[in-house]
Design a protein around this motif. Structure first.
Motif, short mmCIF file in Angstrom:
data_model
loop_
_atom_site.label_atom_id
_atom_site.label_comp_id
_atom_site.label_asym_id
_atom_site.label_seq_id
_atom_site.Cartn_x
_atom_site.Cartn_y
_atom_site.Cartn_z
N ILE A 1 -1.26 5.47 10.78
CA ILE A 1 -1.05 6.92 10.73
C ILE A 1 0.19 7.24 9.91
CG2 ILE A 1 -0.54 8.97 12.11
CD1 ILE A 1 -2.22 7.74 14.35
N ALA A 2 1.26 6.43 10.11
CA ALA A 2 2.49 6.65 9.35
C ALA A 2 2.25 6.43 7.86
CB ALA A 2 3.58 5.71 9.87
N TYR A 3 1.44 5.43 7.51
CA TYR A 3 1.12 5.17 6.10
C TYR A 3 0.35 6.34 5.50
CZ TYR A 3 -1.32 3.23 2.06
OH TYR A 3 -1.85 3.03 0.80
N PHE A 4 -0.63 6.84 6.24
CA PHE A 4 -1.42 7.97 5.74
C PHE A 4 -0.54 9.21 5.57
CE2 PHE A 4 -4.17 11.69 6.38
CZ PHE A 4 -5.10 11.47 5.39
N ALA A 5 0.36 9.44 6.51
CA ALA A 5 1.25 10.61 6.43
C ALA A 5 2.20 10.49 5.24
CB ALA A 5 2.04 10.75 7.72
N ALA A 6 2.57 9.24 4.87
CA ALA A 6 3.50 9.05 3.76
C ALA A 6 2.82 9.16 2.40
CB ALA A 6 4.17 7.68 3.88
N LEU A 7 1.50 9.14 2.37
CA LEU A 7 0.79 9.26 1.10
C LEU A 7 1.02 10.62 0.48
CD1 LEU A 7 -2.69 7.61 1.89
CD2 LEU A 7 -0.88 6.67 0.45
N SER A 8 0.91 10.66 -0.84
CA SER A 8 1.01 11.93 -1.55
C SER A 8 -0.23 12.77 -1.27
CB SER A 8 1.14 11.67 -3.05
OG SER A 8 -0.02 11.02 -3.54
N VAL A 9 -0.20 13.99 -1.72
CA VAL A 9 -1.37 14.86 -1.55
C VAL A 9 -2.58 14.25 -2.24
CG1 VAL A 9 -2.33 17.14 -2.05
CG2 VAL A 9 0.07 16.91 -1.36
N PHE A 10 -2.34 13.65 -3.40
CA PHE A 10 -3.44 12.99 -4.12
C PHE A 10 -4.01 11.84 -3.29
CE2 PHE A 10 -4.86 9.45 -6.72
CZ PHE A 10 -5.83 10.05 -7.51
N GLY A 11 -3.12 11.02 -2.71
CA GLY A 11 -3.57 9.88 -1.93
C GLY A 11 -4.38 10.30 -0.71
N LYS A 12 -3.90 11.32 -0.01
CA LYS A 12 -4.63 11.80 1.16
C LYS A 12 -5.99 12.36 0.76
CE LYS A 12 -0.38 12.98 3.66
NZ LYS A 12 0.48 14.07 4.16
N THR A 13 -6.00 13.12 -0.33
CA THR A 13 -7.27 13.68 -0.81
C THR A 13 -8.25 12.58 -1.18
OG1 THR A 13 -6.08 15.60 -1.68
CG2 THR A 13 -8.32 15.23 -2.50
N ALA A 14 -7.74 11.53 -1.84
CA ALA A 14 -8.60 10.42 -2.25
C ALA A 14 -9.21 9.71 -1.05
CB ALA A 14 -7.80 9.43 -3.10
#
Length: 352
Positions: free
Chosen positions: A6-19
């Motif tokens: 969850i911490a890794y996903f939260a640290a992703l950029s908007v692009f990363g989360k969208t991907a």
């Protein structure tokens, strides 16, 4: 472990989360997408496209999974910039693939022609739809290359001696493998005589089948008797004579069967025999209608027998062979009852 993910996903950029969200969503709806939104007309082809999309989703999600394990579980380096560029490149390929699939479906709906194939109404490809797809495909490839160059910051690729030049050399060197088929496919689509729904006979290939699908490189036939698919390269079709047995808007077919009957059988007896054969054949084959009587003509007064030709109509062009088989069976069963023989009479005998 869950907290780390969850911490890794939260640290992703908007692009990363969208991907990540996009790939998970596409993985779930891939089957529905290609079956109902952008269908290809073939169930097997829809499944193959869905498997390819899910494979691409799995590869892209695996990149983020590896990044999380390596940089968050094993090490504490945070996310990798290199893996970010790899995931962005993969996403470009994914979106390019989806865009070409949607755009091809749109061009077929916009410029395709409504035809009946195997009794089903469907939109088929035309010259205009395939040319539109080629233009969209070229634009998509060009935009994808520019995006990848921007992601990796490798402007040297745009030089004539760079990767782009290498790609053009490869395309030119392999033109023998794809150019002839593509050009032949466009020519046949432009002529319009050979199209999905048309029944063709190609004697040199021993094919009597209905055209099910035409693409730029190959044509898929559906055998009218054995019901299997036959795939032929378009360049080979352009090189052989093709008999077009029906128009795309006609469902019936006029055919004939010939019988050799001896000279000692009067025409009235032959007519009664043919009438009985027709009634029996209509019982055996549903695409023969007893409301339409066959026409009997004397085709050829040969040396050994008279050749009588029975002209009839098959209500479905897809049942040509089955109708002929039914008539032949009925004639064989009824010949003795009507006092005649379908065997060619002997006009000579050996003398010892």
């Amino acid at each position: 472990m869950i907290e780390s993910l969850i911490a890794y996903f939260a640290a992703l950029s908007v692009f990363g989360k969208t991907a990540v969200v996009l790939n998970v969503s596409l993985f779930i709806v891939a089957g529905f997408l290609f079956k109902n939104v952008v269908p290809s007309g073939s169930e097997e082809r829809n499944k193959r496209r869905a498997r390819l999309l899910r494979l691409m989703n799995t590869v892209l999600l695996s990149i983020y999974l590896f990044d999380w394990i390596w940089n968050y579980v094993i090490n504490t380096n945070g996310y990798s910039e290199f893996l970010k560029q790899v995931s962005q490149t993969g996403l470009v390929f994914l979106l390019g693939y989806l865009f070409t699939q949607f755009s091809h479906s749109w061009t077929i709906r916009k410029y395709g022609k409504q035809r009946t194939v195997d009794g089903k109404e469907t939109k088929t490809r035309t010259y205009q739809s395939e040319m539109g797809h080629i233009i969209i495909l070229l634009i998509t490839i060009a935009v994808s290359i520019l995006l990848i160059i921007n992601i990796w910051q490798v402007t040297s690729w745009l030089q004539a001696t760079g990767v782009i030049g290498g790609i053009l050399v490869i395309l030119f060197g392999t033109k023998e493998a794809w150019a002839h088929d593509a050009v032949s496919g466009l020519i046949m689509l432009h002529q319009g005589q050979i199209a999905p729904g048309v029944v063709c006979r190609i004697k040199s290939m021993d094919i009597l089948a209905v055209i099910r699908r035409m693409s730029l490189t190959e044509t898929t036939f559906h055998d009218v008797l054995q019901k299997h698919n036959i795939i032929v390269a378009n360049s080979k079709l352009r090189a052989v004579p093709i008999e077009v047995l029906n128009k795309t808007d006609d469902v019936h077919w006029n055919d004939y069967v010939e019988f050799n009957i001896g000279y000692d059988t009067p025409s009235a007896q032959v007519e009664a025999f043919i009438e009985a054969v027709w009634i029996r054949a209509c019982e055996l084959e549903k695409q023969l209608s007893d409301e339409r009587t066959p026409r009997l003509v004397l085709a050829n007064p040969g040396d050994h027998a008279i050749q009588w030709r029975m002209n009839y109509r098959v209500e479905s062009v897809y049942r040509i062979k089955q109708a002929r088989f039914a008539i032949n069976r009925a004639a064989f069963d009824l010949q003795t009852e009507h006092g005649l023989s379908l065997a060619t009479p002997l006009t000579h005998q050996s003398i010892n």
